[in-house]
Write a protein that holds these residues in place. Structure first.
Motif, short mmCIF file in Angstrom:
data_model
loop_
_atom_site.label_atom_id
_atom_site.label_comp_id
_atom_site.label_asym_id
_atom_site.label_seq_id
_atom_site.Cartn_x
_atom_site.Cartn_y
_atom_site.Cartn_z
N ALA A 145 0.81 -1.21 0.00
CA ALA A 145 0.00 0.00 0.00
C ALA A 145 0.85 1.26 0.00
CB ALA A 145 -0.94 0.00 1.21
N GLY A 146 2.16 1.12 0.17
CA GLY A 146 3.04 2.27 0.15
C GLY A 146 3.34 2.86 1.51
N GLN A 147 3.17 2.08 2.57
CA GLN A 147 3.47 2.56 3.92
C GLN A 147 4.89 2.17 4.31
OE1 GLN A 147 0.18 0.27 5.31
NE2 GLN A 147 -1.00 2.07 5.87
N ASP A 202 6.74 -9.09 1.07
CA ASP A 202 6.43 -9.62 -0.26
C ASP A 202 5.31 -8.83 -0.93
OD1 ASP A 202 4.09 -10.53 0.93
OD2 ASP A 202 4.47 -12.65 0.57
N ALA A 203 5.01 -9.19 -2.18
CA ALA A 203 4.14 -8.37 -3.02
C ALA A 203 2.71 -8.29 -2.53
CB ALA A 203 4.16 -8.91 -4.46
N ASP A 204 2.24 -9.28 -1.78
CA ASP A 204 0.86 -9.23 -1.28
C ASP A 204 0.79 -9.08 0.24
OD1 ASP A 204 1.72 -11.73 -0.59
OD2 ASP A 204 0.15 -12.82 -1.65
N ALA A 205 1.91 -8.73 0.85
CA ALA A 205 1.98 -8.46 2.30
C ALA A 205 1.45 -9.62 3.12
CB ALA A 205 1.22 -7.18 2.66
N THR A 206 1.84 -10.84 2.74
CA THR A 206 1.53 -12.00 3.56
C THR A 206 2.77 -12.54 4.27
OG1 THR A 206 1.84 -13.50 1.69
CG2 THR A 206 -0.40 -12.68 2.09
N ASP A 223 -3.52 -9.56 7.83
CA ASP A 223 -4.28 -8.34 7.50
C ASP A 223 -3.37 -7.18 7.06
OD1 ASP A 223 -6.69 -9.63 8.23
OD2 ASP A 223 -6.31 -9.15 10.34
N GLY A 224 -2.22 -7.49 6.49
CA GLY A 224 -1.33 -6.46 5.99
C GLY A 224 -0.63 -5.64 7.05
N ASP A 253 8.90 -10.81 -7.21
CA ASP A 253 7.45 -10.85 -7.41
C ASP A 253 6.91 -12.26 -7.21
OD1 ASP A 253 7.57 -8.18 -8.02
OD2 ASP A 253 7.50 -8.47 -10.20
N ALA A 254 7.74 -13.26 -7.45
CA ALA A 254 7.33 -14.66 -7.33
C ALA A 254 7.43 -15.17 -5.90
CB ALA A 254 8.16 -15.54 -8.25
N GLY A 255 7.87 -14.32 -4.97
CA GLY A 255 7.97 -14.73 -3.57
C GLY A 255 9.30 -15.31 -3.18
#
Length: 278
Positions: A145-147, A202-206, A223-224, A253-255
């Protein structure tokens, strides 16, 4: 899921896949940098087939663009005066954010993020202000999200502080106020605690990762909430290979999780390595 990476050299990267905490890891060469400009590598980021790397104080005036063979395909001038760049990240728009946060003397009450838009050659400078005085920071991560998330470098087994902001960073941002949002104490498999030198999300913040010069700590993110994840117990701890001076960690990007290190005086740059846990 690939969850950890470890490397052994001047620009050393690695990645580990496991459902359980590994006691050790097996390392294989992925690629070997050859450009002497990477000998002080302190920050690393990766997006698609392109990597970005930068040195710390004294060699942080230009940004290396890498291909997947770790060959330097170009150098980009930072174009902004720096004090001590220590880490970096790439946002969803492809902006490379340099964390000019090094402060060995702890006299900087504000630090700077430098956004480099490689495609348009534009620069953005964002002032980040601490709420409680100066801190030395080598570890910086940016959420999807850019935080911004910063982790202090402390010695002697003390818990590191986490500073973050609910404000997001983009090319229109000029300044933000950081808040202290947690603490993290990275305890290695041998029971020691070392200063944190790099961070990544990572790209999806998991998943998130913190590293020291020797060890890698991988965290599951709910929850990011990256500060909350780094404040909790790591999902696994990987003892890294022997690196000259491990500084950087980055997700592809692939983790895949990559580690990089300064050469620390070596005449040949060590290989970037791919790690598989036992």
């Amino acid at each position: 899921m690939i969850v950890a990476a470890c490397g052994a050299g001047a620009s050393v990267l690695a990645s580990c896949a496991s459902a359980e905490p590994p006691a050790a890891a097996r390392f294989e060469t992925w690629c070997t940098p050859t450009d002497s400009g990477l000998s002080e590598l302190s920050g690393l980021a990766w997006t698609g087939d392109t990597g970005y790397a930068i040195g710390d104080r004294g060699s942080d005036d230009r940004l290396a663009v890498l291909d997947r063979a770790c060959e330097v395909t170009g150098w980009v001038d930072v174009g902004v005066e720096t004090v001590d760049v220590e880490d970096m990240a790439v946002d969803s728009a492809g902006i490379v954010w340099l964390a000019d946060t090094g402060d060995n003397d702890s006299d900087r009450e504000s630090v700077t993020l430098i956004g480099v838009d490689v495609a348009t050659d534009r620069r953005t400078s964002v002032t980040m202000r601490y709420p409680d005085g100066a801190h030395d920071v080598e570890a910086f991560a940016l959420t999807p999200a850019g935080q911004p998330v910063l982790i202090t470098k402390v010695s002697g087994g003390a818990a590191a502080s986490i500073y973050s902001s609910d404000e997001t960073i983009d090319t229109t941002t000029t300044s933000i106020d950081l808040v202290r949002s947690g603490t993290v104490s990275a305890t290695a498999p041998d029971g020691s605690s070392r200063p944190i030198t790099g961070a990544a999300v990572d790209a999806d913040a998991t998943m998130g990762a913190l590293r020291t010069k020797k060890d890698l700590f991988v965290f599951e993110i709910a929850d990011g909430d990256v500060p909350a994840a780094f404040s909790g117990a790591p999902a696994r701890v990987v003892e890294g290979p022997d690196q000259p001076q491990g500084e950087a960690v980055a997700y592809t990007d692939a983790g895949e999780l990559l580690l990089a290190s300064e050469a620390d005086g070596a005449t040949e740059l060590p290989p970037i390595v791919f790690a598989e846990p036992n």
